[in-house]
Write an enzyme that holds these catalytic residues in place. Structure first.
Site, short mmCIF file in Angstrom:
data_model
loop_
_atom_site.label_atom_id
_atom_site.label_comp_id
_atom_site.label_asym_id
_atom_site.label_seq_id
_atom_site.Cartn_x
_atom_site.Cartn_y
_atom_site.Cartn_z
N TYR A 44 -6.67 21.09 -9.19
CA TYR A 44 -7.20 22.29 -9.86
C TYR A 44 -8.45 22.85 -9.15
O TYR A 44 -8.55 24.04 -8.88
CB TYR A 44 -7.51 21.93 -11.31
CG TYR A 44 -8.11 23.02 -12.15
CD1 TYR A 44 -7.35 24.07 -12.62
CD2 TYR A 44 -9.47 22.98 -12.50
CE1 TYR A 44 -7.92 25.07 -13.41
CE2 TYR A 44 -10.04 23.96 -13.28
CZ TYR A 44 -9.26 25.01 -13.73
OH TYR A 44 -9.82 26.00 -14.52
N ARG B 95 -22.22 16.62 -15.71
CA ARG B 95 -22.13 17.97 -15.14
C ARG B 95 -22.87 18.94 -16.05
O ARG B 95 -22.71 18.92 -17.26
CB ARG B 95 -20.65 18.36 -15.05
CG ARG B 95 -20.43 19.81 -14.71
CD ARG B 95 -18.96 20.16 -14.68
NE ARG B 95 -18.26 19.53 -13.58
CZ ARG B 95 -16.93 19.51 -13.46
NH1 ARG B 95 -16.17 20.04 -14.41
NH2 ARG B 95 -16.37 18.94 -12.42
#
Ligand code: NAD
Length: 342
Positions: free
Chosen positions: A153, A290
């Site tokens: 992805y 993240r």
């Protein structure tokens, strides 16, 4: 000069979460000519409006991209094969095949002289090496290189970003690229395997509440950190970025980092329930930490996504609860249509 609101705007992926919400927002902003395109049959779109041209087309195919792009002033290209970690981990080839959509949409945009082209990239383009710590490193745009994107992805997103850049440089196409960080909100996928963490956790909490089995399964150790952007911020950011001077890919995400455990805490609070937590350490969990570094978006736009997570989750929880109950009653609770849906 043509008023943008009188010119045709095309949204691909409009049967999905962000695309459907974008069509809804563009209508509300007064755009009169809208074309919504998605591969799904019309009756499976999350939102659908009768005053919009709705097309069910497979945008992997070049001729369908030409049908979609013809006459457009602006294109928001959001169509992609995607889902939460469980989906992208086990469907890498399918994710990479979205490159067909992006290639053909860019070519069609050049062919028909489209004025503005928006591409939705992702935080998954960032180098995995710097996301090994649980302390939610804030990712700056430059951190995508040297490249070591999320397998499948993320690599497709990074490649398509670069295609946008080179279509601008070589063919003069106006492109804008935003790297979305986890978007959530009403009208999104909340069951079936493609849902992402906020929706999945809302659903699991609702299931526990309704069934009386006060347990929840969490993917990974629970201390992975993320930030989550409410859909309204995403829609505002897309509009600002599309009509800005920002020529390079830019983060569009919240900088309010939380652990998955904290995300569960908030949803439990909203639901007024406390659940026993079971951690599935073998489930796909993505990178450890993240967050979005918003220095660049602040510099350009003097704005960043700012809906508090608690506020956005309340709206999302309420919506999923309604959908859940409708589904339990055997009603198809998902699709929103205006009176004369086409
Ligand atoms: P979504 O899955 O709800 O919507 C994507 C839509 O694209 C779906 O309705 C799907 O049917 C459609 N599509 C897939 N293949 C197609 C094809 N061949 N032809 C036409 N349509 C096709 O996902 P979303 O959350 O609305 O995401 C929209 C965009 O934003 C995607 O490009 C995604 O990669 C990107 N993005 C989303 C997030 C997020 O957190 N939701 C984060 C980063 C990036």
């Amino acid at each position: 000069m043509t008023n943008d609101r009188e010119s045709l705007v095309v949204v691909t992926g409009a049967g999905g979460f962000i695309g459907g919400s974008l069509i809804s927002a563009l209508r509300a902003r007064g755009y009169k000519l809208l074309r919504a395109v998605d591969i799904k049959p019309l009756d499976e779109w999350y939102q659908r409006f009768g005053d919009v041209e709705n097309l069910s087309l497979d945008l992997n195919l070049k001729e369908n991209c030409e049908t979609a792009a013809k006459g457009a002033h602006e294109i928001y290209n959001l169509a992609a094969n995607m889902g939460g970690m469980g989906f992208i981990e086990y469907n890498k080839a399918l994710c990479m095949l979205s490159v067909l959509i992006n290639t053909h949409m860019l070519q069609a945009a050049v062919k028909y002289g489209v004025q503005k082209f928006f591409y939705s990239s992702s935080a998954c383009v960032y180098n995995g090496e710097i996301q090994k710590t649980f302390e939610a490193p804030s990712l700056k745009e430059g951190d995508a290189y040297p490249a070591l994107a999320e397998d499948g992805y993320g690599w497709e997103k990074l490649f398509s970003e670069r295609m946008c850049r080179h279509f601008s440089e070589d063919f003069g196409l106006y492109t804008r690229v935003a790297r979305f960080h986890n978007v959530y909100g009403p009208w999104g996928t909340w069951y079936g395997g493609r849902e992402k963490a906020p929706a999945a956790i809302c659903r699991k909490v609702i299931e526990a509440k309704v069934s009386g089995r006060h347990e929840i399964e969490i993917w990974g150790p629970g201390n992975q950190t993320r930030s989550f952007m409410f859909i309204d911020d995403c829609l505002k950011g897309m509009d600002l970025i599309m009509h800005s001077e920002i020529r390079e890919p830019i983060n569009l995400g919240s900088s309010e980092a939380v652990t998955i455990n904290q995300l569960v805490d908030i949803v439990e609070e909203i639901a007024g329930i406390k659940l026993k937590r079971k951690y599935d350490l073998s489930a796909p969990k993505g990178v450890n930490g993240r967050n979005s570094d918003n220095t660049r978006i602040q510099k350009y736009l003097h704005w960043e996504p700012n809906t508090p997570l608690r506020t956005g989750l309340e709206a999302t929880y309420r919506w999923i609860y309604g959908q859940y109950l409708a589904r339990e009653r055997g009603e198809e609770g998902v699709v929103r249509e205006s009176a004369a849906a086409g």
